[in-house]
Design an enzyme around this catalytic site. Structure first.
Site, PDB file in Angstrom:
ATOM      1  N   SER A 124      38.114  28.578  -0.530  1.00 24.69           N
ATOM      2  CA  SER A 124      38.163  29.758  -1.382  1.00 24.69           C
ATOM      3  C   SER A 124      39.529  29.874  -2.068  1.00 24.69           C
ATOM      4  CB  SER A 124      37.829  31.005  -0.563  1.00 24.69           C
ATOM      5  OG  SER A 124      37.525  32.091  -1.399  1.00 24.69           O
ATOM      6  N   ASP A 145      34.400  25.438  -1.931  1.00 28.90           N
ATOM      7  CA  ASP A 145      33.967  26.565  -2.757  1.00 28.90           C
ATOM      8  C   ASP A 145      35.175  27.358  -3.263  1.00 28.90           C
ATOM      9  OD1 ASP A 145      31.763  27.633  -4.027  1.00 28.90           O
ATOM     10  OD2 ASP A 145      31.575  29.300  -2.632  1.00 28.90           O
ATOM     11  N   HIS A 162      28.899  31.102   0.620  1.00 27.78           N
ATOM     12  CA  HIS A 162      30.301  30.771   0.307  1.00 27.78           C
ATOM     13  C   HIS A 162      30.879  29.850   1.373  1.00 27.78           C
ATOM     14  CE1 HIS A 162      34.099  31.157  -1.625  1.00 27.78           C
ATOM     15  NE2 HIS A 162      34.626  32.061  -0.809  1.00 27.78           N
TER      16      HIS A 162
END
Length: 541
Positions: free
Chosen positions: A210, A236, A321
């Site tokens: 992330s 991601d 996610h």
């Protein structure tokens, strides 16, 4: 149920959007397009009063990265084995910590960089005086990836966690700005290792999840010099405030000798997606299209309640996610079941089986053991995965040409059974979309959870309802009274198959060449054409 999913994801995105009102964008001249957001989301009195004074420029170079920070808030924790949950703190400019923690300069270095923390639990344990204690409420995947890396005895590595919880536990926009600070701190550590123990930056692999993916990018660009760090993997990478920005303001292929990224949650709501959609690496993988992941629907909430208790809703929302992390861990734990991605323009083309080509680097292995090829442009790779580990599936393209002897297009439902040298899979539903017309080739993708070995026999069945069968029988009865009976129907002569993982091409022909007509509820058997001709030759002798 679908509405619940949309509402929940919308709430998560609102957190991102709300926090973006607390500061400026990440790049010079970047602004928030406030006309896009609902004005009631903004509540400036909830924003942190602290304004970041870090410059937004990215070209800091080695000199800037070497400057000691007055109060570094990032901790670097080295793990000794797969069961270590405490870690030992490495302190830049303190060489005794390298020896005390057991850093092995002959082994590669893998650094794990977590993402934004949106919960108060992330601060628990941070007041501890012990430098070797990691917050026990960090994301559980961290321990899984540490254990997976340290368990690979054939490829020993130093594993370091970049713990920047105190800078990540902020409003989202503040955490975004802090990614540059943390990136410089990581670069400072690597430059110190380079100077103190002659540790080559080419042996460094940064794995960022992330926001941590962009931290990795900023670390790579802050190193300075002509040489780059070895590899960056973005799991991601975060989308809000990074989507559409220049390469200098996010992770990009320029940040390391090799950059790969796994995109798992790019579904847009109100113009934003949790994960970044655009390609940002040498190889960008989009499992299941990248927008959402199997097993992450709200229908899975009950299973998550059993596993996570009161945190079930949070786990369900972030499931897609975080899937990027678990796909990467899976590649470490199941080295014999590596998932393959195939270069393709979009998911629709991939779903038709049109992209199972490995020539000229058009396919690659997802995860830790990726083939480190570099090319001028980012390559977008697609694949299908299972809903749980092991995630690997086997991809097959099927091409079928029908001869429709009925005047109007028909829309039958088919199933196909596959018999291989190892396994047999029965009655796989086949969706061809539009009505079948004459002399048109249909291409579609089939994925299998199991390795069935070499494909030997296909069984193709028309699975239409009893209504269709009655209509068919009526048509046949009427035709019997005709002066010149013409047996109408579907004729299926050849099935072409390509196996994605092995790149093997196969052609299947009807086992019974005297009966090529296919009608409702009937099943036809197809064998490899070369085997069929061999049998015919033997009979003719």
């Amino acid at each position: 149920m679908g509405n619940l999913l949309q509402i929940s994801i919308f709430l998560v995105l609102c957190i991102f959007i709300q926090s973006s009102a607390c500061g400026q964008g990440v790049g010079a001249g970047h602004r928030l397009d406030t006309h896009v957001w609902p004005k009631r989301i903004f509540s400036l009195n909830q924003c942190s009063p602290e304004k970041s004074k870090e410059p937004f420029g990215r070209g800091l170079g080695a000199t800037e990265a070497r400057k000691p920070l007055l109060e570094p808030e990032t901790r670097f924790l080295l793990f000794k084995d797969e069961n270590d949950r405490l870690g030992c703190r490495l302190r830049p400019q303190h060489p005794e910590t390298l020896q005390g923690c057991g850093f092995n300069s002959s082994q590669p270095l893998v650094m794990i960089i977590h993402g934004w923390s949106g919960s108060e639990s992330a601060t628990v344990g941070k007041d501890s005086d012990s430098d070797s204690q990691v917050d026990g409420l960090l994301e559980t995947w961290i321990w899984k990836i540490v254990g997976a890396l340290k368990s690979r005895q054939s490829q020993p590595v130093n594993v370091v966690l970049v713990d920047w919880i105190s800078l990540a536990y902020q409003h989202y926009a503040v955490a975004v700005r802090n990614t540059r600070v943390v990136g410089r701190e990581v670069a400072a550590l690597l430059l110190w290792l380079e100077e103190s123990v002659t540790f080559s930056r080419s042996k460094v692999h940064l794995i960022g999840y992330s926001l941590g993916a962009h931290v990795s990018g900023f670390a790579g660009s802050s190193m300075g010099g002509k040489s780059k760090i070895g590899r960056i993997t973005g799991l991601d990478p975060a989308g809000p405030m990074f989507e559409g920005t220049p390469p200098n303001d996010r992770l990009s292929p320029d940040d390391a000798n090799f950059v790969d990224a796994i995109h798992t949650f790019t579904r847009e709501h109100m113009g934003l997606s949790v994960g970044i959609k655009q390609p940002i690496a040498h190889y960008d993988f989009y499992p299941n299209g990248g927008s959402f992941q199997p097993g992450c629907h709200f229908l899975e909430l009950y299973k998550h309640i059993a596993e996570h208790g009161l945190n079930a809703i949070t786990q369900t929302i972030k499931c897609a996610h975080e899937r990027s992390v678990h796909l990467f861990i899976d590649s470490l734990l199941h080295s014999d079941l590596q998932s393959t991605g195939f270069q393709c323009s979009d998911m629709d083309s991939f779903s038709q089986g049109l992209c199972l080509n490995c020539k000229k680097g058009r396919c690659n292995t997802l995860g830790y053991d990726i083939r480190r090829d570099r090319s001028g442009n980012s390559k977008r790779l697609f694949l299908i995965t299972r809903a749980q580990s092991p995630f690997k599936v086997y991809h097959y393209q099927f091409k079928i040409q029908f001869v429709n002897q009925i005047e109007k297009p028909v829309e039958p439902t088919f199933t196909m059974s596959l018999l291989g040298t190892k396994e047999e899979i029965k009655k796989i539903p086949i969706t061809l979309g539009k009505g079948i017309t004459s002399n048109k080739t249909y291409s579609f993708l089939i994925t299998l959870d199991k390795d069935i070995g070499e494909l030997m026999v296909l069984k193709f069945k028309w699975e239409n309802s009893a209504v269709w069968a009655n209509v068919w029988n009526t048509v046949q009865t009427i035709m019997l009274w005709g002066i010149e009976p013409n047996y109408s129907g579907l004729v299926l002569k050849t099935i072409w198959v390509k196996a994605g993982e092995t790149q093997q091409r196969m052609t299947f022909c009807p086992e019974n060449v005297d009966d090529l007509q296919l009608h409702p509820t009937q099943e036809k058997v197809f064998v490899k054409c070369e085997l069929k001709w061999k049998r015919l030759r033997r009979r003719s002798r």
